[in-house]
Design an enzyme around this catalytic site. Structure first.
Site, mmCIF file in Angstrom:
data_model
loop_
_atom_site.group_PDB
_atom_site.id
_atom_site.type_symbol
_atom_site.label_atom_id
_atom_site.label_comp_id
_atom_site.label_asym_id
_atom_site.label_seq_id
_atom_site.Cartn_x
_atom_site.Cartn_y
_atom_site.Cartn_z
ATOM 1 N N HIS A 145 -22.648 17.500 3.296
ATOM 2 C CA HIS A 145 -22.600 17.430 1.916
ATOM 3 C C HIS A 145 -21.766 16.070 1.641
ATOM 4 O O HIS A 145 -21.151 15.832 0.728
ATOM 5 C CB HIS A 145 -21.887 18.391 1.388
ATOM 6 C CG HIS A 145 -22.421 19.807 1.772
ATOM 7 N ND1 HIS A 145 -23.616 20.121 1.344
ATOM 8 C CD2 HIS A 145 -21.794 20.763 2.136
ATOM 9 C CE1 HIS A 145 -23.810 21.534 1.598
ATOM 10 N NE2 HIS A 145 -22.773 21.785 2.093
ATOM 11 N N VAL B 22 -17.871 21.967 1.655
ATOM 12 C CA VAL B 22 -17.750 21.793 2.970
ATOM 13 C C VAL B 22 -16.959 22.942 3.609
ATOM 14 O O VAL B 22 -15.769 23.047 3.531
ATOM 15 C CB VAL B 22 -17.187 20.261 3.174
ATOM 16 C CG1 VAL B 22 -17.187 19.989 4.765
ATOM 17 C CG2 VAL B 22 -18.085 19.539 2.449
#
Ligand SMILES: [Fe+2]
Length: 459
Positions: free
Chosen positions: A322, A350
């Site tokens: 991400h 995350v």
């Protein structure tokens, strides 16, 4: 020869400089195993006909005298009432509140009866009992309201994100649950991960509600929407984003003058908490933008010194996962956060842990090339706590070298705690699942940006 040794010295210096560039990348190595969902049998419904289940509470008003109590009854909408009374009063004087009932369909799933009762004007700092159901399926719970909002009110928040319902999730949850300090959970999004199952199997929303009930029924969890709350699946006819989440989890957005439950704010003890939605429009003139613009004018640091923002997708993230996903939102709002001296930005997404230095990157204007974050004592600390332990597993690849904005990062599951002591100091800890609860793998005294704007950074 001399030139050679100079070259070696230069390379050595450069490598030291490089090492000093970022913060700590923990070399703690956790056992890598697939994160598997616990079976539905691990979360049996409570016994008895139509017993209330999936009980959860959250703040129900602006400053903590209100509570939203939510639960599900599987077979019948009745009884639809919550009885509640202060623990130091006689149960005979219990008050009652009717709930609003909603149901929803999602593909081939039909929900139970979802009840939401908002009770208001409670006494501050008071323990209350409440009861749901009737006769032989009555279930009793309790909660404690926060102290009156004020600048030096100590209060402790747990921080959990991306929890899911795997064996790792259970470890995280039990770990937090065993920490008796936590008074309220700041949940940074991604709850059940139902959408990782065929047709977004919404029974996973039910099992998740049962999984976390032993905490959510007794202390408020403050909800942030993550990408796994969207449940947008036009291929199976599901075109209403956030449908299961918004039906099941109500928040006090109207008392924050918000037009949408995906962004709102509350005051609790000495904290002002702003919840944003990474997955709703936030460009100029959108409702979320307009709301946030006004929101900062409402914050009074004399009353609530601690200004905390929750958002699912992190703005400062040095994992490969991400990477830069939060960038457009950062560009939109970071200057406001710095101007208004936000203390902390909490995020998840995350599946690992990271703490930033106080940095900002607001100088960049496309042409001036000043695109590197710099130390800024007016900037927030960014915490990524997406390490609840869901079915998607751990984010274990870092970008290298560790950038200077990253103070500590570790690919382990865990949760964090924020112990606000007074208007100037809060003690922050992060707890990896493999350690005993009192062990803090990362910790920091955090200084308030309004009242004590000193540099507390670790380097
Ligand atoms: Fe996420």
């Amino acid at each position: 020869m001399a030139a050679g040794s100079e070259l070696v010295s230069l390379l050595l210096l450069l490598s030291i400089a490089n090492l000093c560039n970022g913060g700590i990348t923990s070399r703690y190595t956790r056992k890598l195993e697939a994160s598997v969902d616990m079976p539905a049998e691990a979360f049996p419904p409570p016994g008895g006909y139509n017993a209330p289940e999936q009980v959860h509470i959250t703040q129900g008003d602006r400053d903590g005298r209100g509570v939203i109590i939510s639960w599900v009854t599987p077979l019948s909408p009745k009884p639809n009432v919550v009885r509640y009374w202060a623990a130091d009063c006689d149960e005979k004087h219990a008050d009652e509140s009717q709930a609003r009932i909603t149901t929803y369909k999602y593909y081939n799933y039909t929900s139970g009866f979802i009840h939401h009762a908002t009770i208001k004007n409670l006494k501050y700092g008071t323990k209350y009992f409440y009861e749901l159901g009737s006769d032989n399926v009555t279930r009793r719970f309790f909660f404690t309201t926060p102290p009156m909002v004020g600048p030096d009110v100590p209060y402790t928040f747990g921080i959990i994100g991306d929890l899911g319902q795997t064996y790792d999730s259970n470890q995280t949850f039990e770990h937090y649950y065993s920490n008796l300090k936590g008074q309220t959970v700041l949940f940074v999004g991604d709850l059940s991960y139902a959408d990782n199952h065929p047709f977004h199997d919404n029974r996973k929303w039910d099992t998740w509600g049962r999984f976390v009930e032993k905490s959510t029924a007794y202390q408020p969890w403050i909800w942030t929407a993550g990408n796994h709350e969207m449940d947008f699946a036009p291929e199976i006819g599901e075109k209403t984003p956030f449908k299961p989440f918004t039906r099941r989890y109500h928040v006090p957005y109207r008392s924050a003058q918000s037009t949408c439950p995906l962004w709102y704010s509350i005051k609790r003890a000495s904290a002002y908490i702003i919840v944003l939605s990474s997955y709703s429009a936030y460009g100029t003139y959108t409702p979320q933008y307009e709301w946030l613009l006004k929101e900062f004018t409402k914050v009074n640091r004399e009353e609530t010194p601690w200004l905390i923002v929750m958002v699912h997708s992190p703005w400062y993230n040095s994992y490969e996962y991400h990477y830069m996903e939060g960038e457009s939102m950062r560009v939109m709002f970071e200057s406001w956060f710095v101007q208004n001296k936000v203390d902390l930005v909490l995020s998840g997404h995350v599946h690992a842990y990271e703490r930033s230095e106080r940095v900002s990157n607001v100088r960049y204007n496309i042409t001036n090339r000043l695109s590197t974050p710099i130390r800024d004592i007016n900037a927030p600390i960014y915490l990524t706590v997406g390490d609840g332990g869901n079915i998607e597993g751990l984010a274990n690849r870092y970008t290298e070298p560790q950038p200077s904005y990253s103070a500590y990062r570790e690919a382990s599951f865990g949760h964090a705690m924020l112990e606000i002591k007074n208007r100037t100091h809060a003690y922050y800890t992060w707890h990896r699942n493999q350690d005993a609860e009192p062990v803090a793998a990362d910790s920091l005294w955090i200084y308030n940006r309004h009242w004590y704007p000193e540099d507390e950074s670790s380097q």
